[in-house]
Structures are given as C-alpha cells and as structure tokens.
Design an enzyme around this catalytic site. Structure first.
Site, PDB file in Angstrom:
ATOM      1  N   LYS A   1      24.313   1.211  -1.404  1.00  4.50           N
ATOM      2  CA  LYS A   1      23.826   0.094  -0.602  1.00  4.50           C
ATOM      3  C   LYS A   1      23.991   0.353   0.900  1.00  4.50           C
ATOM      4  O   LYS A   1      24.960   0.960   1.340  1.00  4.50           O
ATOM      5  CB  LYS A   1      24.589  -1.177  -0.954  1.00  4.50           C
ATOM      6  CG  LYS A   1      24.551  -1.550  -2.428  1.00  4.50           C
ATOM      7  CD  LYS A   1      23.229  -2.145  -2.835  1.00  4.50           C
ATOM      8  CE  LYS A   1      23.299  -2.617  -4.279  1.00  4.50           C
ATOM      9  NZ  LYS A   1      22.082  -3.284  -4.708  1.00  4.50           N
TER      10      LYS A   1
ATOM     11  N   GLU B   1      28.216   1.469 -12.700  1.00  2.29           N
ATOM     12  CA  GLU B   1      27.371   2.618 -12.383  1.00  2.29           C
ATOM     13  C   GLU B   1      28.212   3.690 -11.702  1.00  2.29           C
ATOM     14  O   GLU B   1      28.888   3.414 -10.719  1.00  2.29           O
ATOM     15  CB  GLU B   1      26.242   2.164 -11.454  1.00  2.29           C
ATOM     16  CG  GLU B   1      25.304   3.267 -11.025  1.00  2.29           C
ATOM     17  CD  GLU B   1      24.236   2.761 -10.070  1.00  2.29           C
ATOM     18  OE1 GLU B   1      23.553   3.605  -9.475  1.00  2.29           O
ATOM     19  OE2 GLU B   1      24.098   1.529  -9.920  1.00  2.29           O
TER      20      GLU B   1
ATOM     21  N   ARG C   1      10.587   1.288  -4.989  1.00  2.00           N
ATOM     22  CA  ARG C   1      10.973   0.090  -5.730  1.00  2.00           C
ATOM     23  C   ARG C   1      10.991  -1.114  -4.792  1.00  2.00           C
ATOM     24  O   ARG C   1      11.790  -1.199  -3.863  1.00  2.00           O
ATOM     25  CB  ARG C   1      12.342   0.300  -6.367  1.00  2.00           C
ATOM     26  CG  ARG C   1      13.013  -0.960  -6.906  1.00  2.00           C
ATOM     27  CD  ARG C   1      12.395  -1.438  -8.187  1.00  2.00           C
ATOM     28  NE  ARG C   1      13.228  -2.479  -8.783  1.00  2.00           N
ATOM     29  CZ  ARG C   1      12.762  -3.433  -9.567  1.00  2.00           C
ATOM     30  NH1 ARG C   1      11.485  -3.478  -9.859  1.00  2.00           N
ATOM     31  NH2 ARG C   1      13.567  -4.324 -10.086  1.00  2.00           N
ATOM     32  N   CYS C   2      10.071  -2.040  -5.020  1.00  2.00           N
ATOM     33  CA  CYS C   2       9.998  -3.260  -4.232  1.00  2.00           C
ATOM     34  C   CYS C   2      10.366  -4.452  -5.100  1.00  2.00           C
ATOM     35  O   CYS C   2      10.054  -4.484  -6.294  1.00  2.00           O
ATOM     36  CB  CYS C   2       8.599  -3.456  -3.664  1.00  2.00           C
ATOM     37  SG  CYS C   2       8.100  -2.169  -2.509  1.00  2.00           S
TER      38      CYS C   2
ATOM     39  N   GLU D   1      28.159  -5.888  -2.728  1.00  2.00           N
ATOM     40  CA  GLU D   1      27.315  -5.777  -1.539  1.00  2.00           C
ATOM     41  C   GLU D   1      27.380  -7.016  -0.662  1.00  2.00           C
ATOM     42  O   GLU D   1      27.014  -6.973   0.504  1.00  2.00           O
ATOM     43  CB  GLU D   1      25.867  -5.495  -1.930  1.00  2.00           C
ATOM     44  CG  GLU D   1      25.097  -6.699  -2.432  1.00  2.00           C
ATOM     45  CD  GLU D   1      23.679  -6.336  -2.823  1.00  2.00           C
ATOM     46  OE1 GLU D   1      22.779  -7.108  -2.514  1.00  2.00           O
ATOM     47  OE2 GLU D   1      23.489  -5.285  -3.446  1.00  2.00           O
TER      48      GLU D   1
ATOM     49  N   HIS E   1      18.152   6.275 -12.518  1.00  2.00           N
ATOM     50  CA  HIS E   1      17.184   6.299 -11.422  1.00  2.00           C
ATOM     51  C   HIS E   1      16.366   7.584 -11.419  1.00  2.00           C
ATOM     52  O   HIS E   1      15.393   7.703 -10.681  1.00  2.00           O
ATOM     53  CB  HIS E   1      17.893   6.149 -10.078  1.00  2.00           C
ATOM     54  CG  HIS E   1      18.632   4.853  -9.940  1.00  2.00           C
ATOM     55  ND1 HIS E   1      19.988   4.745 -10.124  1.00  2.00           N
ATOM     56  CD2 HIS E   1      18.192   3.602  -9.669  1.00  2.00           C
ATOM     57  CE1 HIS E   1      20.356   3.485  -9.952  1.00  2.00           C
ATOM     58  NE2 HIS E   1      19.287   2.782  -9.672  1.00  2.00           N
TER      59      HIS E   1
ATOM     60  N   CYS F   1      26.898  -2.352 -10.112  1.00  2.00           N
ATOM     61  CA  CYS F   1      26.410  -1.077  -9.619  1.00  2.00           C
ATOM     62  C   CYS F   1      27.533  -0.384  -8.861  1.00  2.00           C
ATOM     63  O   CYS F   1      28.574  -0.967  -8.593  1.00  2.00           O
ATOM     64  CB  CYS F   1      25.185  -1.270  -8.729  1.00  2.00           C
ATOM     65  SG  CYS F   1      23.732  -1.787  -9.667  1.00  2.00           S
TER      66      CYS F   1
ATOM     67  N   GLU G   1       0.824  -1.210   0.000  1.00  2.00           N
ATOM     68  CA  GLU G   1       0.000   0.000   0.000  1.00  2.00           C
ATOM     69  C   GLU G   1       0.861   1.265   0.000  1.00  2.00           C
ATOM     70  O   GLU G   1       0.498   2.281  -0.608  1.00  2.00           O
ATOM     71  CB  GLU G   1      -0.908   0.012   1.237  1.00  2.00           C
ATOM     72  CG  GLU G   1      -1.936  -1.117   1.284  1.00  2.00           C
ATOM     73  CD  GLU G   1      -1.440  -2.371   1.977  1.00  2.00           C
ATOM     74  OE1 GLU G   1      -2.268  -3.238   2.298  1.00  2.00           O
ATOM     75  OE2 GLU G   1      -0.209  -2.484   2.192  1.00  2.00           O
TER      76      GLU G   1
END
Length: 765
Positions: free
Chosen positions: A114, A671, A521-522, A611, A700, A649, A19
């Site tokens: 990150k 990136e 962003r999910c 990461e 982005h 990235c 939501e």
C-alpha cells in the site's frame, strides 16, 4: 490583489472511461502490438494535460503518468531490475517492466504494498541485485512532450530521494546513508538536465516527512536537499508533503528549497497550529493543500477562504500556491456521467475535474476579490449545505443505536482456547487444513451474465440459475481438488465492498467513479453518504445453497466494517469511527442471519485494516482501538462453536500484533508470498496463539508455483508457528485469475499440504 497561482499535484491516469486500463489489458492479451499500446497511452497522457490546461491550472504536473505504477517507473529509471528478470542494461524493455509488475513464468513479481494509508498499491523497489544508475531522464521527456505538444510549461513530479529509498527494500540499515548519497547524485543529474532545459518548478513528493522521524533522519533529509539545490540552483523545488501534518515543522520549512507543500485537509490541525506558532519563511512559496485529494465531496469554500485568511497572519497571500491536499490519483475523473444519482447527492460531489474547478475558483477569489466570484461561491456552498441537511443523512434510529455502543466492549463468551476445543470437536478438520480466501475467477462468462441481467436482457431467474450453476461447478472443483473448507465463489459479487453497499441503506453508487487500485485494476468505491442501516440478509441464500451441495463446511463470506469504511468514499460530516460502528451493527445482523441458517464458519475480511493507520505512530492506538471494537461488534454475538475467520493483506504484522490478537478471530489469513516469506520473520520475535494461515502463493501473478515452492513456505512458517493452529491458503481471493491457473495452483497447494502432513507425521513418530 495578490498574484496567486493554482497548482495540481497529479491527475488520474485511467481516463474518463478507463481507456488506460483497456489499452493495457488488450496489450497483455495480445490484441494490441507494443506500438499501438504506446500510441494509445500517448493520447491519454496528452488528454489529461489538455484538461488541466483548459481548467486554467497554472502549474500542471508532468511525469505523473505511468504505464503501471509511478514507483515502478522510478525503479526502472534507476536501473533497479532484480537479476531474476535477466535485464542486460540500458533502457528497460517493456517486457521486463511488466514482468516486474506482474511476474512471469520464470520469475516472481516484485512485491506490491500500500501507498501509505491509501488503497493504492505500489511496486516495491528492490535494491539487493542492482547498482543504481540513470537509464533515461523520464521527467525531462515528459516536460518536453507537454511543451512541444500543448505549450505547457510543465512541473515535473518525482518521488523524492528520501521517500523513495525509505519505501524500497533489499538493503540493511547501515547501508541507508551510502545508498541515499548514490540516489541523490542521480537525482542531481536529472535536475541539472531539467535546469538546462529551462524548467522552472520541480515537485519532489516526500510524504515520508509526515511520519515520525528522528533528528538524525531529518539531518539526512537536509543534506539531500542541500546537494540538490547546489546541483541546480536555478530550479525551484517544491518539496511536497501530504496525508498528514509534517512531524518537524521548523526543520522542514528551513530546508534549502523554494516551496513547501503542506496538507491542510488531513494535516489541517497540526500544520495550521505549527504555522501560526512558528511562521513561514518569506523567501519560500507555500503550497496550500486545501482541496481534499482523497475524497469526493465538494469543499466548503467559505471555510477554505477563512483558513487562508487565518494563515495570512503569518504568510503573505502572494506566497500562496493553491492546490489539492495530494495527487488526484485517488479520486475519479469527472462527475459528468453521474446523472442517475439523487440530485442533492450529485451536486455535493466533486471528482478530479471538479476539484480543479474548485482550485481555480479559490485562486480567482484571492486574485480578483471574493465579490468577483460571489455567485459561484454561493451556488457551491448551497450544494454542500443541502447535502448535510438532507434526510439522506439523518436516520434517527441508526444514530440512536450507534450512540448506545460507543461505550461498550463487545467480547466472545469464551476465550479462544476454550472455543478452539469445542470447534475441533465440531469440525474434525485435518492437520494443516486447506481453504481459499473466498472468491473464484470472474470469467468473461460471469461478467457477461451480470451485464445481461443488469441491462434487462436476462431475467432475475435466468441470472440466479446461472449463478447456481457456477456455484455447483466450483463446489465440485473444490471437492475434486481436495480442499477441506470450501467457499461458494462469490460469482454474484462485482466487488467485495460494493456488493454489501448495494444492500445496505446509506450507500450510493456512481456510474463511472473508477479509481486505480493497482496496475490496471480499477475499483469503483461505494459512496457512504448517510446513516448505514441493515435492510435484509445479503449472503445467506447463496451460502446456504452452496452448503447444500457438500458435506464439507462452506464459509460464509463477509467484508468487515473497517475495510468497507477504508475502501469507500466516506461522508465527511461525522467521524469515521461512528460510521464504522454503523457498518458493524449492520454486519452483526448479517452474521446472526448466517448462523441461524446453519452457516457456522464465517469469514469477516479486514484486508484494509492496517492501511487505515494514521501515519504518525503516536496516533495509531486510537484508530486501532475503535477498529478492533467495530470488528468485535460484528462478530462477538455468535455461538462458541461458530468459527470466525478474517483475512488481511500484507502488513508489518509485528507493528499491530496486539490489535490483531485483540480481534479475537478464530483464524486469520495473511497475505505473505509476495514478500517472499519475510512476514514469517515477524513470528520469530512475536508469538501468535490463534489460528493462522499465511498465503503460500501469490494470486496477483498468473504463474503457477510448484509444490516444492509452497512446501518451503510452509516449512519456514512452521519453524515459528504451531502446526495445530496453521492453515494453508492462497494469498488472497482468486477473482482476477483464470480457471486453469487457479485449479492448477490449488492442486499444487493441496499437494503441498498433504506432503507436509506426512513430514509432521514422520517427525511425531
């Protein structure tokens, strides 16, 4: 019996059905007014608190909710708004807040990177333009809301001063101590106001304390908390660490705080060893991080109780606070929607709500005796055992093949320099070749088509026809733009990891297992529950079709083994290294299938390689060694003329340059534009002798950068990189962008490349 409390460190923001994401995106698209957005977010925030209250959590976090990112919230609370956003002081308007996060046509977004070694991205605070000052006491507002609305005596959560400043940018090393003093004074003001309000506990997140710190750095940390304790002596500070064991245990437990939170999942061995060796202060509370906040498997609660019993040799159980290893931000909300999963697998899962149940179950066992919850414990642990013993997790053939590669050192037949000559002759690309990272916009039309197919409204034939039309259209667009190396656009893919997981054995997928990656962003990470095995070619059909439409090379697009590993929820019964090798062996078969089908430029993306680095530098090399090996297992079997690309990235390139070179990819794209070209500085100290593309614009942000802006990025890069090895590309895939902005930005990128080819031509003549 002991009087043990349960505590949570943070709860997912997105809502059980995303939501939060839907409200934000409706606002950004103009479908919601600002007051409507704020009302919806109020409802979501209170619902999160209500759930934790109903689960029986004693110490419920407040101020862990955000409209985009918690580090961005800290920045605006301290007035850290770069000048380019034209902020005039006072409370930061929502328009400025979102411009900092997403950019605007007149200002580039703040850098995003990150959060430690997770797949969550935070907005990096910028200090060069601003004078820190307190614009509003958000933790106080959050505390008041929870108390007045639900009667919750909340525990305000803030990123601690030392971690906050360490993760910021825009200052020189000699300014650090002075800035730390300034921020400490602001935190002190916040604490005093919380103290006056009657707040009992405040959680300061200091995950930086699990990294490799010097004695001088620890002295600064100590000075910070002495000042904070003196400023508000009635406040009980929980100094919270996570993601690993603390580096200097004795110094940390001696800090003037009332509670120390330690991770007994990812830092289990180190924290346990140090606690048993050095003990724990009797005047402090121990936040025992028992439940894994970063993975989705049920905990072995018998093992957790055994650990607590072991710790009780040095810590009184009455000092325990039972909590997750870190914030539950990193896991989905609830397993309630997962009724289509295999029953054995579903029963083995634990999302945020179920983890709260685990916390309260352990707390009850300590307070009321294990006998009082014996049936619940038995049922819980039977589910864990059933999963581990299931045939779902025991593929003998895969385990046999994996054991064979443990001692191997896979390599290409020729060196890069030798391959490069053969590839130049084969491909005959221009100087500064242009390409993209792989994906093109996933428009509403594309998403609707996928939904129609998955719901059965469309046949497979209808869907494949639609995908072919999209591919053909974008091949034509790429040729019209003038790109040198094309891609098919990935319109059949929802997610770069999920797509491959759906086609490999050993993976499963949840219906509603969403987690936040950045902003709205999910992602819905695949679940690696068993042994990973190649079944059939996964990308050959679409790539071969795209290649049939053009005489220019089309790259095959795969996701690398370490990114699939790091962006999935991974089984916890064998090592991550072995899982990585299983994935690599499966991808090797896909690489071979592409090559056999005539696709001889293949990109194996590893955006998540860095990461996954352990937080302590002394642990890096082991991870890097097996990560590099997994990548080379995937890619080393190809012909000399087959060009292997990869993508990463933004990372501190110099930190792992030897390992990146060891990947032996023919071309790597990195990136860099969101860091405003700072990564280029790495090459002023470290040479790189393989093909490389530094992203020349930020994908982005919806803004379309001008040609001159990209030209300047190219110019700076070529001051330290060989033009013969340099590629021109965007920062990352273009999946989240709109069609018009994508085309416009790529046209400018190609124009910038052409312009700079002219510059090089003139210079050479």
């Amino acid at each position: 019996m002991a009087n043990v409390q349960s505590s949570n460190l943070g709860y997912p923001r997105i809502g059980a059905n995303r939501e939060w994401k839907k409200a934000l995106e409706s606002f950004w698209s103009g479908k919601l007014e600002e007051h409507e957005l704020l009302s919806k977010l109020d409802d979501i925030r209170l619902d999160r608190l209500r759930i934790q209250q109903e689960k029986g959590i004693d110490l419920i976090p407040v101020h862990d909710f955000t409209m985009y990112d918690h580090m961005l919230d800290m920045s605006v609370m301290f007035g850290l708004v770069p000048q380019r956003f034209k902020y005039d002081g006072g409370p930061v308007p929502l328009s400025v807040y979102f411009a900092m996060a997403r950019g605007s046509q007149g200002a580039a977004a703040c850098e995003m990177t990150k959060w430690f070694n997770t797949n969550y991205h935070y907005i990096v605070p910028e200090l060069q333009d601003a004078k820190p000052h307190l614009t509003v006491n958000k933790p106080l507002e959050a505390y008041r809301e929870a108390k007045s609305s639900l009667g919750i005596e909340g525990k305000p959560v803030l990123v601690g001063p030392y971690t906050f400043l360490k993760l910021s940018k825009g200052y020189t090393p000699d300014q650090f101590e002075s800035l730390l003093d300034q921020f400490t004074d602001l935190y002190a003001v916040i604490l005093k106001e919380l103290e006056q309000e009657g707040v009992q506990w405040v959680q300061f997140d200091e995950p930086i304390l699990v990294t490799s710190l010097t004695k001088d750095e620890l002295a600064l940390v100590s000075s910070v908390y002495k000042k904070l304790h003196a400023a508000a002596p009635a406040i009980r500070i929980m100094l919270q660490t996570y993601f690993d064991s603390v580096s200097h245990y004795v110094e940390i437990i001696s800090l003037p705080v009332q509670g120390i939170g330690l991770d007994f999942v990812h830092g289990l061995d180190g924290n346990t060893e140090q606690l048993l060796k050095h003990g724990f202060p009797e005047d402090k509370v121990l936040g025992v991080g028992l439940i894994n906040g970063r993975n989705i498997w049920r905990s072995d609660l018998d093992a957790k109780l055994e650990l607590l019993d072991t710790l009780s040799q040095k810590v009184k159980p009455s000092q325990y606070v039972i909590q997750p290893s870190c914030s539950l931000l990193h896991v989905p909300v609830s397993t309630a929607y997962e009724d289509k999963l295999d029953p054995v697998l579903r029963q083995a899962l634990s999302f945020a709500n179920e983890k709260l149940d685990e916390l309260t179950l352990l707390t009850s066992a300590l307070n009321n005796g294990i006998e009082s919850v014996s049936e619940q414990l038995k049922e819980h642990n039977q589910a864990v055992a059933a999963m581990n013993q299931s045939s779902l997790r025991n593929n003998e053939q895969v385990q046999k093949e994996t054991s064979k590669v443990v001692g191997l050192n896979p390599t290409r037949a020729l060196s890069f320099e030798e391959r490069r000559k053969a590839q130049q002759k084969k491909w005959n690309l221009p100087l500064l070749p242009t390409t993209t990272i792989g994906s093109f916009p996933q428009s509403t039309e594309v998403r609707q088509a996928r939904k129609n197919w998955r719901s059965g409204e469309w046949s497979a034939e209808q869907y494949e026809t639609f995908l072919a039309e999209q591919t053909r259209a974008w091949i034509e667009i790429q040729e019209d733009i003038g790109l040198d190396v094309l891609v098919h656009g990935e319109f059949e893919r929802t997610d770069m990891v999920e797509f491959f997981g759906e086609k490999l054995d050993g993976f499963s997928f949840t219906a509603n297992g969403w987690v936040q990656s950045y902003g709205s962003r999910c992602v819905k990470p695949p679940v690696i529950y068993g042994d990973v095995e190649f079944v059939n070619p996964m990308t050959v059909k679409e790539t071969v079709y795209a290649q049939s439409l053009t005489s220019k090379p089309v790259k095959g697009m795969l996701t690398g083994p370490i990114t699939i590993l790091n962006w999935s929820f991974v089984r916890d019964d064998i090592s991550r290294e072995l899982v990585a090798y299983q994935i690599a062996l499966a991808l090797r078969l896909e690489v071979n299938a592409l090559e056999q089908a005539g696709i001889e430029m293949i990109q194996v993306d590893e955006p998540a390689l860095r990461e996954g680095l352990p937080l302590k530098r002394e642990d890096w090399q082991s991870y890097l060694d097996w990560s590099v090996k997994a990548f080379r297992l995937s890619t080393s079997s190809v012909k000399d003329t087959t060009q292997i690309h990869t993508h990463m990235c933004y990372c501190e390139f110099h930190d792992i340059i030897d390992s990146i070179r060891a990947l032996d990819a023919d071309v790597i794209s990195i990136e860099t534009s969101r860091s405003h070209g700072e990564l280029i500085g790495s090459f002023e100290e470290h040479t790189y002798d393989h093909g490389i593309g530094l992203g020349v614009y930020d994908i982005h942000s919806p803004r379309v950068p001008e040609v001159d802006e990209m030209t300047q990025m190219i110019k700076r890069a070529l001051s330290v990189l060989d033009p013969e090895l340099f590629w021109i590309n965007p920062d990352c895939g273009l999946k989240t962008r709109g069609r018009d902005e994508t085309v416009a930005a790529l046209r400018n990128m190609v124009a910038a490349a052409a312009q700079y080819r002219e510059v090089l031509s003139v210079n050479q003549s």
